[in-house]
Design a protein around this motif. Structure first.
Motif, PDB file in Angstrom:
ATOM      1  N   GLY A 127      -7.242  -0.705  17.210  1.00  0.00           N
ATOM      2  CA  GLY A 127      -5.964  -1.051  17.817  1.00  0.00           C
ATOM      3  C   GLY A 127      -4.865  -1.469  16.864  1.00  0.00           C
ATOM      4  N   LEU A 128      -5.141  -1.501  15.573  1.00  0.00           N
ATOM      5  CA  LEU A 128      -4.123  -1.894  14.594  1.00  0.00           C
ATOM      6  C   LEU A 128      -3.951  -0.784  13.565  1.00  0.00           C
ATOM      7  N   PRO A 129      -2.740  -0.628  13.041  1.00  0.00           N
ATOM      8  CA  PRO A 129      -2.522   0.398  12.008  1.00  0.00           C
ATOM      9  C   PRO A 129      -3.369   0.116  10.767  1.00  0.00           C
ATOM     10  N   GLY A 181       3.397   6.505   5.672  1.00  0.00           N
ATOM     11  CA  GLY A 181       3.376   7.725   6.467  1.00  0.00           C
ATOM     12  C   GLY A 181       2.053   7.983   7.164  1.00  0.00           C
ATOM     13  N   VAL A 182       1.048   7.146   6.932  1.00  0.00           N
ATOM     14  CA  VAL A 182      -0.248   7.307   7.599  1.00  0.00           C
ATOM     15  C   VAL A 182      -0.175   6.587   8.935  1.00  0.00           C
ATOM     16  N   PRO A 216       0.821  -1.222   0.000  1.00  0.00           N
ATOM     17  CA  PRO A 216       0.000   0.000   0.000  1.00  0.00           C
ATOM     18  C   PRO A 216       0.852   1.268   0.000  1.00  0.00           C
ATOM     19  N   TRP A 217       1.411   1.608  -1.142  1.00  0.00           N
ATOM     20  CA  TRP A 217       2.276   2.778  -1.270  1.00  0.00           C
ATOM     21  C   TRP A 217       1.571   4.036  -0.775  1.00  0.00           C
TER      22      TRP A 217
END
Length: 75
Positions: free
Chosen positions: A35-37, A28-29, A23-24
């Motif tokens: 609870g997970l990125p 940076g997000v 996921p280019w």
């Protein structure tokens, strides 16, 4: 071997699956969901989509595109 139009759909389908596997656009997000990125949720969903696509491929086009016999038996 003559390829049907439906067989030719698999080439761009798998190319898209490979291109978006990383996921280019999420680099940076730092958002977190449950609870997970967010990028980890992307991978969970993407792997589900890949599994579904590969399942459809094996059900319908595997024998023709991989050059194997459709009878499923062995000698």
């Amino acid at each position: 071997m003559v390829r049907s139009k439906s067989d030719l759909v698999w080439i761009p389908t798998f190319a898209i699956l490979v291109v978006f596997a990383v996921p280019w656009f999420l680099w940076g997000v730092d958002d977190v969901v449950a609870g997970l990125p967010i990028w980890l949720w992307w991978h969970v969903g993407w792997m589900g989509l890949c599994a579904l696509a590969f399942s459809r491929f094996t059900d319908g086009a595997w024998d023709r595109l991989m050059g194997v016999e459709a009878d499923g038996g062995s000698d």
